[in-house]
Scaffold this motif. Structure first.
Motif, PDB file in Angstrom:
ATOM      1  N   GLY A 124       0.783  -1.231   0.000  1.00  0.00           N
ATOM      2  CA  GLY A 124       0.000   0.000   0.000  1.00  0.00           C
ATOM      3  C   GLY A 124       0.817   1.283   0.000  1.00  0.00           C
ATOM      4  N   TYR A 125       2.136   1.184  -0.081  1.00  0.00           N
ATOM      5  CA  TYR A 125       2.956   2.397  -0.108  1.00  0.00           C
ATOM      6  C   TYR A 125       3.145   2.845  -1.555  1.00  0.00           C
ATOM      7  N   GLU A 126       3.214   4.149  -1.724  1.00  0.00           N
ATOM      8  CA  GLU A 126       3.523   4.663  -3.064  1.00  0.00           C
ATOM      9  C   GLU A 126       5.030   4.881  -3.141  1.00  0.00           C
ATOM     10  N   VAL A 127       5.659   4.271  -4.130  1.00  0.00           N
ATOM     11  CA  VAL A 127       7.117   4.393  -4.271  1.00  0.00           C
ATOM     12  C   VAL A 127       7.401   5.116  -5.591  1.00  0.00           C
ATOM     13  N   VAL A 128       8.123   6.234  -5.493  1.00  0.00           N
ATOM     14  CA  VAL A 128       8.366   7.029  -6.700  1.00  0.00           C
ATOM     15  C   VAL A 128       9.865   7.161  -6.954  1.00  0.00           C
ATOM     16  N   GLU A 129      10.284   6.703  -8.114  1.00  0.00           N
ATOM     17  CA  GLU A 129      11.681   6.898  -8.536  1.00  0.00           C
ATOM     18  C   GLU A 129      11.845   8.362  -8.930  1.00  0.00           C
ATOM     19  N   THR A 130      12.950   8.976  -8.538  1.00  0.00           N
ATOM     20  CA  THR A 130      13.121  10.399  -8.892  1.00  0.00           C
ATOM     21  C   THR A 130      14.300  10.647  -9.836  1.00  0.00           C
ATOM     22  N   ASP A 131      15.187   9.665 -10.016  1.00  0.00           N
ATOM     23  CA  ASP A 131      16.211   9.822 -11.064  1.00  0.00           C
ATOM     24  C   ASP A 131      15.480   9.714 -12.399  1.00  0.00           C
ATOM     25  N   LEU A 132      15.804  10.567 -13.340  1.00  0.00           N
ATOM     26  CA  LEU A 132      15.039  10.600 -14.592  1.00  0.00           C
ATOM     27  C   LEU A 132      15.008   9.223 -15.268  1.00  0.00           C
ATOM     28  N   GLY A 133      16.188   8.606 -15.403  1.00  0.00           N
ATOM     29  CA  GLY A 133      16.255   7.309 -16.087  1.00  0.00           C
ATOM     30  C   GLY A 133      15.396   6.270 -15.380  1.00  0.00           C
ATOM     31  N   GLU A 134      15.527   6.203 -14.066  1.00  0.00           N
ATOM     32  CA  GLU A 134      14.770   5.213 -13.298  1.00  0.00           C
ATOM     33  C   GLU A 134      13.271   5.499 -13.340  1.00  0.00           C
ATOM     34  N   ARG A 135      12.923   6.809 -13.369  1.00  0.00           N
ATOM     35  CA  ARG A 135      11.506   7.185 -13.441  1.00  0.00           C
ATOM     36  C   ARG A 135      10.898   6.687 -14.762  1.00  0.00           C
ATOM     37  N   ILE A 136      11.678   6.851 -15.828  1.00  0.00           N
ATOM     38  CA  ILE A 136      11.201   6.383 -17.145  1.00  0.00           C
ATOM     39  C   ILE A 136      10.971   4.870 -17.091  1.00  0.00           C
ATOM     40  N   ILE A 137      11.947   4.184 -16.515  1.00  0.00           N
ATOM     41  CA  ILE A 137      11.862   2.723 -16.432  1.00  0.00           C
ATOM     42  C   ILE A 137      10.682   2.296 -15.562  1.00  0.00           C
ATOM     43  N   GLN A 138      10.460   3.039 -14.486  1.00  0.00           N
ATOM     44  CA  GLN A 138       9.347   2.693 -13.592  1.00  0.00           C
ATOM     45  C   GLN A 138       8.012   2.833 -14.329  1.00  0.00           C
ATOM     46  N   ILE A 139       7.864   3.930 -15.086  1.00  0.00           N
ATOM     47  CA  ILE A 139       6.595   4.127 -15.802  1.00  0.00           C
ATOM     48  C   ILE A 139       6.460   3.077 -16.916  1.00  0.00           C
ATOM     49  N   ALA A 140       7.583   2.754 -17.559  1.00  0.00           N
ATOM     50  CA  ALA A 140       7.541   1.759 -18.650  1.00  0.00           C
ATOM     51  C   ALA A 140       7.419   0.328 -18.128  1.00  0.00           C
ATOM     52  N   LYS A 141       7.516   0.173 -16.815  1.00  0.00           N
ATOM     53  CA  LYS A 141       7.459  -1.156 -16.170  1.00  0.00           C
ATOM     54  C   LYS A 141       8.527  -2.089 -16.742  1.00  0.00           C
ATOM     55  N   GLU A 142       9.732  -1.560 -16.843  1.00  0.00           N
ATOM     56  CA  GLU A 142      10.853  -2.359 -17.352  1.00  0.00           C
ATOM     57  C   GLU A 142      11.946  -2.443 -16.288  1.00  0.00           C
ATOM     58  N   LYS A 143      13.008  -3.172 -16.661  1.00  0.00           N
ATOM     59  CA  LYS A 143      14.208  -3.184 -15.813  1.00  0.00           C
ATOM     60  C   LYS A 143      15.243  -2.276 -16.467  1.00  0.00           C
ATOM     61  N   PRO A 144      16.206  -1.747 -15.681  1.00  0.00           N
ATOM     62  CA  PRO A 144      17.243  -0.912 -16.299  1.00  0.00           C
ATOM     63  C   PRO A 144      17.996  -1.702 -17.373  1.00  0.00           C
ATOM     64  N   ILE A 145      18.328  -1.002 -18.440  1.00  0.00           N
ATOM     65  CA  ILE A 145      19.056  -1.688 -19.525  1.00  0.00           C
ATOM     66  C   ILE A 145      20.561  -1.553 -19.325  1.00  0.00           C
TER      67      ILE A 145
END
Ligand code: SF4
Ligand code: SF4
Length: 713
Positions: A124-145
């Motif tokens: 139930g916690y909201e977890v937000v990535e704030t590094d731009l690259g990681e944020r993109i990956i989080q929204i894309a539901k991918e793993k870092p390349i």
């Protein structure tokens, strides 16, 4: 392996990703190269980083204790997590006790390792990535390349589309995207209950953690919320501030080519923020397999990694398929031993993508012998599930060459028949599309057995290592090599020897590789002790003597032989009268390819300088990585072999065509095989060319100017 092959095919077809990732990797390589030119004594820095990490991992127990005492004094609470679940449960408990809802994150690859986000979100916690690259990956539901550029494969259009989800369309340009992200994250930074960061370095003597960023967001994540949680691997600890400064220099130089990252934060406890009460700092020190890696002296050096990503930027197969194929969670070359250590051997199928070019080792600021660590992983795979049939065949390629030579020219005729090549593919797994080199009935061994040495005794002495190609395919290269040496007054011997054994290493047969190494070292050693220099005309063989054998054997004998091993043409260049005797008999343009193993030794400059003396305009043609052949890798049928090997080589083939050279030159027999097929040019070994130049045979170039058509299909 079927799943891996499917993924490779997808990666090859994804040209958008390849272009974006390739551009990021080139920037990384070029940035590093420029930064190294400015950096004061980069080799010394590399040595210091290596020494620091070696010492820190050896003394880890004491350093952990020292760090814990000092960080605790500064108000931190330390938690040693044995695995990912323990770390996640601990964070969940902190969140529960503090009634948290929103968690921001920055710079925490370690939290990626334990896949922290999903369990916390499920609670139930909201977890937000704030590094731009990681944020993109989080929204894309991918793993870092990539370790450093997690979203390097995304184009600006794809990123704009991702940020447009659920709202009006964002323009695909950098300023608009950045403005949107800043505005979008501002409130999140301000209202976060917990900020989770990683640590680039932790300093035992002060209990400090160091975070390097280019976006500055880690400062907001670490300073605004009431609770800061640092999650770091136990290998991040170094003894002193001085050591940390070396890491801070080495990391950006290798990662992005910066002298320093834009923001460097030293966090020693928490500072007050307005009248905020109850500000706390928790530091989770994660084991998750690291103790096991540390206890295995063969792979311990994986822990010296400072996560710069430089090994990814040079890896030829990674560049084609990317880290979603060449990786599990940790991608790229170092991702192979790390995955084995922290996520288990069963997740390391992608180790098969390593073609043992050795370039990653050359790039590593901590001087980690990554190819050896990968070979260890392959060895463990072999012990568990056995060697694949096709790899067993590739390992015995020298026997194949011997047989083909015995029955040449029939073998040459039959190897050009489409029906026979089809049969070879079906039975032995050699790709039917691969053009195999011609075999010679006369071998170097036969010639040598009747050769009467021209120089009986001399101050200059060479023990020549022949290897497969100069014996069974092109004995004229071996004969030329000996003749040139003898003409220069060098005493030459050819001691008992096996082939270099590189295929054993490439396919993780380390015991067999060790046996070959031991044999070759044992037979060279008496000559080395008598003042002979070991030389080979095949760069991979020289690489084996200088780099691989000492690593495999770990004894003084192999180190002594390595010290007295030299590249053939480097040795010859040092003989001044030899250079003076080269005649300018040729004209025209040739492209020179430096093989990966040669690059690790001496960059091939001596060879290029010598070749230019013959009158040929020699241009070094390079993409910065590999031609893709990878020894016998490019012989193997299908996408995990010939197919991928050609994709890797494509940019280099194009460059050769672009420069419109008359023919190519390379010292490596396997690179020549790949480049002849990829460019339709002929490739020659420099020794053959120099021999012709010394003999004044100007017509020698005629056949090199004809095109290589390969076998009929
Ligand atoms: S040795 Fe070459 S192919 Fe293998 S991981 Fe390193 S860079 Fe990649
Ligand atoms: S292994 Fe070396 S090159 Fe690769 S990420 Fe780690 S420190 Fe950098």
């Amino acid at each position: 392996m079927t799943e891996l092959k499917d993924k490779i095919l997808e990666g090859i077809k994804n040209t958008t990703q390849r272009e974006a990732l390739g551009a990021a990797m080139r920037r990384g390589r070029e940035g590093r190269a420029s930064a190294l030119q400015i950096l004061d004594q980069p080799d010394k820095l590399r040595e210091r980083v290596r020494r620091t990490k070696e010492g820190a991992i050896a003394d880890l127990d004491e350093l952990l204790e020292e760090f814990t005492v000092n960080a605790t004094k500064r108000g931190a609470t330390i938690f040693l997590a044995k695995d990912g679940s323990a770390a996640i449960n601990y964070i969940a408990e902190i969140a529960r006790v503090n009634n948290a809802k929103l968690i921001t994150k920055s710079k925490s690859l370690t939290s990626e390792e334990i896949e922290m986000n999903h369990p916390l979100e499920a609670m139930g916690y909201e977890v937000v990535e704030t590094d731009l690259g990681e944020r993109i990956i989080q929204i894309a539901k991918e793993k870092p390349i990539h370790l450093v550029f997690p979203a390097a494969h995304k184009t600006v259009e794809q990123i704009a589309d991702l940020f447009s989800i659920g709202q009006s369309k964002i323009q695909p340009d950098h300023p608009t995207i950045m403005k949107f992200v800043r505005e979008n994250l501002r409130n999140i930074f301000l209202s976060a209950d917990i900020g989770v960061t990683g640590a680039n370095v932790a300093i035992a003597e002060t209990g400090t953690i160091v975070i390097e960023t280019n976006e500055g967001n880690a400062r907001l994540v670490s300073s605004i919320p009431k609770i800061q949680v640092v999650i770091m691997g136990m290998e991040k600890i170094v003894p002193s501030v001085e050591n940390a400064i070396d890491m801070i220099k080495a990391h950006p130089t290798s990662a992005t080519g910066q002298q320093l990252t834009t923001y460097i934060s030293f966090i020693s406890g928490r500072s007050p923020l307005n009248d905020q009460q109850g500000r706390k700092l928790y530091i989770i020190i994660l084991d998750n397999g690291r103790t096991k890696i540390r206890s295995d002296l063969d792979i311990r050096e994986a822990l010296y990694c400072i996560r710069c990503g430089a090994c990814m930027n040079i890896c030829p197969t990674y560049e084609v398929v990317g880290g979603h194929v060449f990786g599990y969670i940790y991608p790229g070359p170092i991702g192979i031993p790390w995955t084995a250590g922290v996520h288990g051997l069963e997740n390391t199928d992608f180790a098969a993508l390593c073609i043992s070019c050795g370039l990653c080792h050359e790039m590593c600021p901590a001087d980690i012998g990554i190819p050896y660590l990968i070979a260890k992983v392959k060895e463990q795979q072999n012990l568990k599930r056995g060697q694949s049939f096709v790899n067993k065949i590739m390992i015995r390629s020298d026997e194949f060459a011997k047989i083909a030579s015995t029955v040449a020219p029939i073998s040459n005729w039959i190897l050009r028949l489409p029906s026979f090549r089809y049969l070879l593919e079906k039975t032995l797994g050699i790709d039917r599309r691969r053009h195999l080199p011609k075999f010679s009935r006369d071998t170097f061994d036969e010639w040598w057995s009747t050769h009467i040495p021209m120089v009986e005794e001399s101050q200059r002495k060479v023990a020549y290592f022949v290897d497969v190609y100069a014996n069974y395919n092109r004995p004229d290269i071996g004969i030329g090599a000996v003749t040139l040496l003898e003409k220069c007054g060098v005493e030459v011997v050819v001691p008992e020897q096996k082939t270099s054994g590189m295929p054993y290493f490439s396919y993780g047969e380390l015991e067999k590789a060790r046996a070959v190494a031991s044999y070759n070292v044992e037979h060279m050693l008496p000559f080395v002790r008598k003042g002979y220099c070991v030389v080979a005309t095949e760069p991979t063989a020289t690489y084996c003597f200088k780099e691989l054998y000492p690593r495999l054997l770990m004894n003084d004998e192999s180190r002594l032989v390595a010290q007295h091993t030299n590249e053939y043409l480097d040795f010859l260049t040092a003989i001044e009268p030899f250079k003076a005797s080269i005649k300018k008999v040729f004209s025209g343009k040739a492209g020179f390819h430096i093989s990966c193993h040669q690059r690790a030794l001496g960059k091939g400059q001596a060879t290029v300088d010598l070749l230019r003396l013959t009158g040929i305009a020699v241009k070094v043609i390079e993409t910065g990585t590999c031609c893709g052949m990878g020894g016998t890798f490019g012989l193997k049928a299908g996408v995990l072999g010939y197919g991928l090997s050609c994709e890797v080589g494509l940019p280099l083939f194009e460059l050769f065509k672009k420069w419109e050279v008359d023919f190519g030159l390379t010292e490596s027999s396997v690179c020549a095989m790949q480049l002849e097929q990829g460019t339709n040019l002929r490739f020659e070994h420099p020794v053959a060319l120099l021999t012709a130049a010394l003999d004044g045979r100007s017509e020698y170039l005629d056949h090199l100017r004809t095109k290589d058509e390969g076998p009929a299909n």
